[in-house]
Motif scaffolding. Structure first.
Motif, PDB file in Angstrom:
ATOM      1  N   CYS A 227      -8.797  28.562   3.250  1.00 23.64           N
ATOM      2  CA  CYS A 227      -9.434  29.464   4.219  1.00 23.64           C
ATOM      3  C   CYS A 227      -9.418  30.899   3.700  1.00 23.64           C
ATOM      4  CB  CYS A 227      -8.721  29.397   5.574  1.00 23.64           C
ATOM      5  SG  CYS A 227      -9.147  27.960   6.562  1.00 23.64           S
ATOM      6  N   ILE A 228      -8.307  31.305   3.150  1.00 23.67           N
ATOM      7  CA  ILE A 228      -8.198  32.672   2.632  1.00 23.67           C
ATOM      8  C   ILE A 228      -9.115  32.854   1.424  1.00 23.67           C
ATOM      9  CG2 ILE A 228      -6.615  34.370   1.635  1.00 23.67           C
ATOM     10  CD1 ILE A 228      -4.370  32.811   3.225  1.00 23.67           C
ATOM     11  N   CYS A 229      -9.134  31.874   0.539  1.00 24.79           N
ATOM     12  CA  CYS A 229     -10.017  31.942  -0.638  1.00 24.79           C
ATOM     13  C   CYS A 229     -11.478  32.015  -0.228  1.00 24.79           C
ATOM     14  CB  CYS A 229      -9.798  30.717  -1.535  1.00 24.79           C
ATOM     15  SG  CYS A 229      -8.256  30.760  -2.466  1.00 24.79           S
ATOM     16  N   LEU A 230     -11.839  31.285   0.823  1.00 22.95           N
ATOM     17  CA  LEU A 230     -13.238  31.213   1.239  1.00 22.95           C
ATOM     18  C   LEU A 230     -13.657  32.395   2.107  1.00 22.95           C
ATOM     19  CD1 LEU A 230     -15.840  29.515   1.214  1.00 22.95           C
ATOM     20  CD2 LEU A 230     -14.963  28.281   3.203  1.00 22.95           C
ATOM     21  N   PHE A 231     -12.823  32.766   3.081  1.00 26.25           N
ATOM     22  CA  PHE A 231     -13.221  33.756   4.082  1.00 26.25           C
ATOM     23  C   PHE A 231     -12.853  35.187   3.711  1.00 26.25           C
ATOM     24  CE2 PHE A 231     -12.504  29.954   7.012  1.00 26.25           C
ATOM     25  CZ  PHE A 231     -13.814  29.536   6.867  1.00 26.25           C
ATOM     26  N   SER A 232     -12.161  35.352   2.587  1.00 26.42           N
ATOM     27  CA  SER A 232     -11.814  36.708   2.163  1.00 26.42           C
ATOM     28  C   SER A 232     -12.140  36.960   0.697  1.00 26.42           C
ATOM     29  CB  SER A 232     -10.318  36.961   2.391  1.00 26.42           C
ATOM     30  OG  SER A 232      -9.957  38.239   1.941  1.00 26.42           O
ATOM     31  N   LEU A 233     -11.864  35.980  -0.153  1.00 22.40           N
ATOM     32  CA  LEU A 233     -11.973  36.217  -1.596  1.00 22.40           C
ATOM     33  C   LEU A 233     -13.300  35.783  -2.196  1.00 22.40           C
ATOM     34  CD1 LEU A 233      -8.340  35.168  -2.579  1.00 22.40           C
ATOM     35  CD2 LEU A 233      -9.282  37.483  -2.512  1.00 22.40           C
ATOM     36  N   GLY A 234     -14.170  35.185  -1.379  1.00 22.63           N
ATOM     37  CA  GLY A 234     -15.499  34.846  -1.873  1.00 22.63           C
ATOM     38  C   GLY A 234     -15.573  33.640  -2.790  1.00 22.63           C
ATOM     39  N   HIS A 235     -14.558  32.772  -2.733  1.00 18.88           N
ATOM     40  CA  HIS A 235     -14.581  31.577  -3.582  1.00 18.88           C
ATOM     41  C   HIS A 235     -15.294  30.444  -2.839  1.00 18.88           C
ATOM     42  CE1 HIS A 235     -12.098  33.596  -6.436  1.00 18.88           C
ATOM     43  NE2 HIS A 235     -11.046  33.660  -5.638  1.00 18.88           N
ATOM     44  N   LEU A 236     -16.570  30.275  -3.127  1.00 19.07           N
ATOM     45  CA  LEU A 236     -17.381  29.319  -2.364  1.00 19.07           C
ATOM     46  C   LEU A 236     -17.079  27.872  -2.714  1.00 19.07           C
ATOM     47  CD1 LEU A 236     -20.840  31.123  -2.234  1.00 19.07           C
ATOM     48  CD2 LEU A 236     -18.842  31.351  -0.745  1.00 19.07           C
ATOM     49  N   ALA A 237     -16.250  27.654  -3.744  1.00 19.10           N
ATOM     50  CA  ALA A 237     -15.836  26.291  -4.083  1.00 19.10           C
ATOM     51  C   ALA A 237     -14.642  25.846  -3.251  1.00 19.10           C
ATOM     52  CB  ALA A 237     -15.505  26.190  -5.570  1.00 19.10           C
ATOM     53  N   ALA A 238     -14.077  26.760  -2.475  1.00 20.62           N
ATOM     54  CA  ALA A 238     -12.926  26.420  -1.640  1.00 20.62           C
ATOM     55  C   ALA A 238     -13.366  25.547  -0.470  1.00 20.62           C
ATOM     56  CB  ALA A 238     -12.251  27.694  -1.130  1.00 20.62           C
ATOM     57  N   LEU A 239     -12.575  24.534  -0.172  1.00 22.02           N
ATOM     58  CA  LEU A 239     -12.901  23.606   0.917  1.00 22.02           C
ATOM     59  C   LEU A 239     -11.699  23.425   1.838  1.00 22.02           C
ATOM     60  CD1 LEU A 239     -14.687  21.341   2.241  1.00 22.02           C
ATOM     61  CD2 LEU A 239     -13.632  19.768   0.621  1.00 22.02           C
ATOM     62  N   PRO A 240     -11.646  24.214   2.908  1.00 24.71           N
ATOM     63  CA  PRO A 240     -10.561  24.016   3.876  1.00 24.71           C
ATOM     64  C   PRO A 240     -10.764  22.701   4.620  1.00 24.71           C
ATOM     65  CG  PRO A 240     -11.662  26.157   4.157  1.00 24.71           C
ATOM     66  CD  PRO A 240     -12.522  25.321   3.280  1.00 24.71           C
ATOM     67  N   VAL A 241      -9.784  21.800   4.534  1.00 22.32           N
ATOM     68  CA  VAL A 241      -9.878  20.518   5.235  1.00 22.32           C
ATOM     69  C   VAL A 241      -8.967  20.549   6.449  1.00 22.32           C
ATOM     70  CG1 VAL A 241      -9.594  18.026   5.080  1.00 22.32           C
ATOM     71  CG2 VAL A 241     -10.427  19.313   3.097  1.00 22.32           C
ATOM     72  N   ASP A 242      -9.563  20.818   7.595  1.00 24.61           N
ATOM     73  CA  ASP A 242      -8.817  20.795   8.854  1.00 24.61           C
ATOM     74  C   ASP A 242      -9.137  19.479   9.568  1.00 24.61           C
ATOM     75  OD1 ASP A 242     -11.421  21.204   9.580  1.00 24.61           O
ATOM     76  OD2 ASP A 242     -10.931  22.478  11.273  1.00 24.61           O
ATOM     77  N   VAL A 243      -8.670  19.343  10.803  1.00 28.60           N
ATOM     78  CA  VAL A 243      -8.878  18.081  11.515  1.00 28.60           C
ATOM     79  C   VAL A 243     -10.359  17.769  11.712  1.00 28.60           C
ATOM     80  CG1 VAL A 243      -6.652  18.079  12.686  1.00 28.60           C
ATOM     81  CG2 VAL A 243      -8.562  19.311  13.705  1.00 28.60           C
ATOM     82  N   TRP A 244     -11.179  18.822  11.889  1.00 32.88           N
ATOM     83  CA  TRP A 244     -12.615  18.611  12.097  1.00 32.88           C
ATOM     84  C   TRP A 244     -13.293  18.110  10.829  1.00 32.88           C
ATOM     85  CZ3 TRP A 244     -15.004  19.403  16.852  1.00 32.88           C
ATOM     86  CH2 TRP A 244     -14.200  20.016  17.832  1.00 32.88           C
TER      87      TRP A 244
END
Length: 305
Positions: A227-244
């Motif tokens: 989440c931090i990599c994606l929503f702050s650092l601009g790493h679009l390859a990051a994939l936060p896997v939450d329950v949804w």
DNA sequence: TTCCAGGAGAGAG
DNA sequence: CTCTCTCATGGA
């Protein structure tokens, strides 16, 4: 994109936007800090209150402080991810009828580039928690330990600095309703305040290194680090896997129970380098259609075909 | 009352 | 590596 400046020095416009939707961007669960009043959004970014209104392809922005027009526009464009060509990114990840529906319904939703420390703290607080409570905890921390700001009757607070939270101690953090996450947040604040984790250095390294560094902090696992990599650092390859996201991939794509590794492997090969954007559209679509990825509902839907 | 929420850590197998 | 249990809190 063209910039105008009005007689009021604090108001600016960004015109000729393409592929941008403010509402979807600010209400898609990646930021906990924006409040809608009528059609305007109020939030605190980099120590000032911003009021943003979208009218068609124009953003009307008010700031609580004087802004150098060129610098401000550049920073806000980065914050809102306007410098990327969204259409070409979405073309890459639009590979089936499921995500096509999500992309079309929420066209223009961008992934923000938020302030690093606030994002780290926010997603430490997000674990095993819900959106409403995450927002109220962040509001409480800011009210008590942040700097008060006011703009045209709207009052808000900056998110407290790492040094501030390190100084106030665990009990004061706990009193904001963080639950057992108070220790995690206090430790993170200390690590940053004493220089063990250098935020500016974290911004310079690539996605795997950034994720690895973040996971050294207690209370940050793979999901929060992504989440931090994606929503702050601009790493679009990051994939936060939450329950949804887990439920979406298990029911719609893999059609079986799957481990985190299996989901990551599949998603990466299936959606490609911009999987983070794919994730955001699938997540937000599922949030707005709670039964979409429900196993029973999916079975029913398949029967009809 | 029980269950769940943008999970992570510790321990067991 | 995978599975399970626990960790505060409040709303449904």
């Amino acid at each position: 994109m063209k910039i105008d400046k009005f007689t009021n020095q604090r108001q600016m416009c960004i015109r000729h936007l393409s592929d941008f939707n403010l509402k979807y961007t600010l209400e898609s669960g990646q930021s906990f800090r924006w409040n809608r009043v009528d059609d305007s959004y109020y939030g605190v970014v980099e120590g000032r209150i911003l009021k943003i209104l979208q009218r068609g392809n124009t953003l009307i922005i008010d700031s609580s402080q004087y802004e150098d027009e060129a610098i401000f526009t550049s920073h806000l464009s980065h914050y809102l991810d306007l410098h990327r060509e969204l259409a070409s990114i979405l073309a890459v990840v639009n590979v089936d009828a499921y995500i096509d529906r999500a992309i079309n319904q929420f066209w223009g939703m961008r992934i923000l580039n938020q302030e690093l420390w606030e994002t780290i703290a926010s997603f430490i607080l997000s674990q095993n928690n819900n959106m409403g409570r995450i927002r109220s905890i962040i509001r409480s921390l800011s009210e008590r330990f942040g700097q008060r700001l006011e703009f045209e009757g709207y009052v808000d607070y900056t998110f407290p600095l790492p040094q501030t939270l390190a100084d106030v101690g665990v009990d004061e953090i706990f009193a904001c309703g963080t639950g057992y996450r108070a220790n995690y947040l206090w430790n993170a604040a200390n690590n940053i305040a004493n220089g063990e984790l250098v935020l500016d250095a974290l911004k310079q390294v690539d996605y795997p290194d950034a994720k690895h560094e973040l996971m050294k902090l207690e209370g940050i696992g793979e999901k929060v680090a992504d989440c931090i990599c994606l929503f702050s650092l601009g790493h679009l390859a990051a994939l936060p896997v939450d329950v949804w996201i887990k439920r979406i991939f298990e029911t719609i794509y893999l059609r079986r129970r799957a481990t985190l590794r299996e989901i990551q492997e599949f998603a990466k090969s299936y959606f490609g380098e911009f999987v983070g954007y794919a994730q955001q559209y699938l997540f937000h679509y599922a949030q707005n259609h709670p039964k979409w990825a429900d196993a029973e509902h999916l079975a029913l839907r398949d029967k009809k075909k």
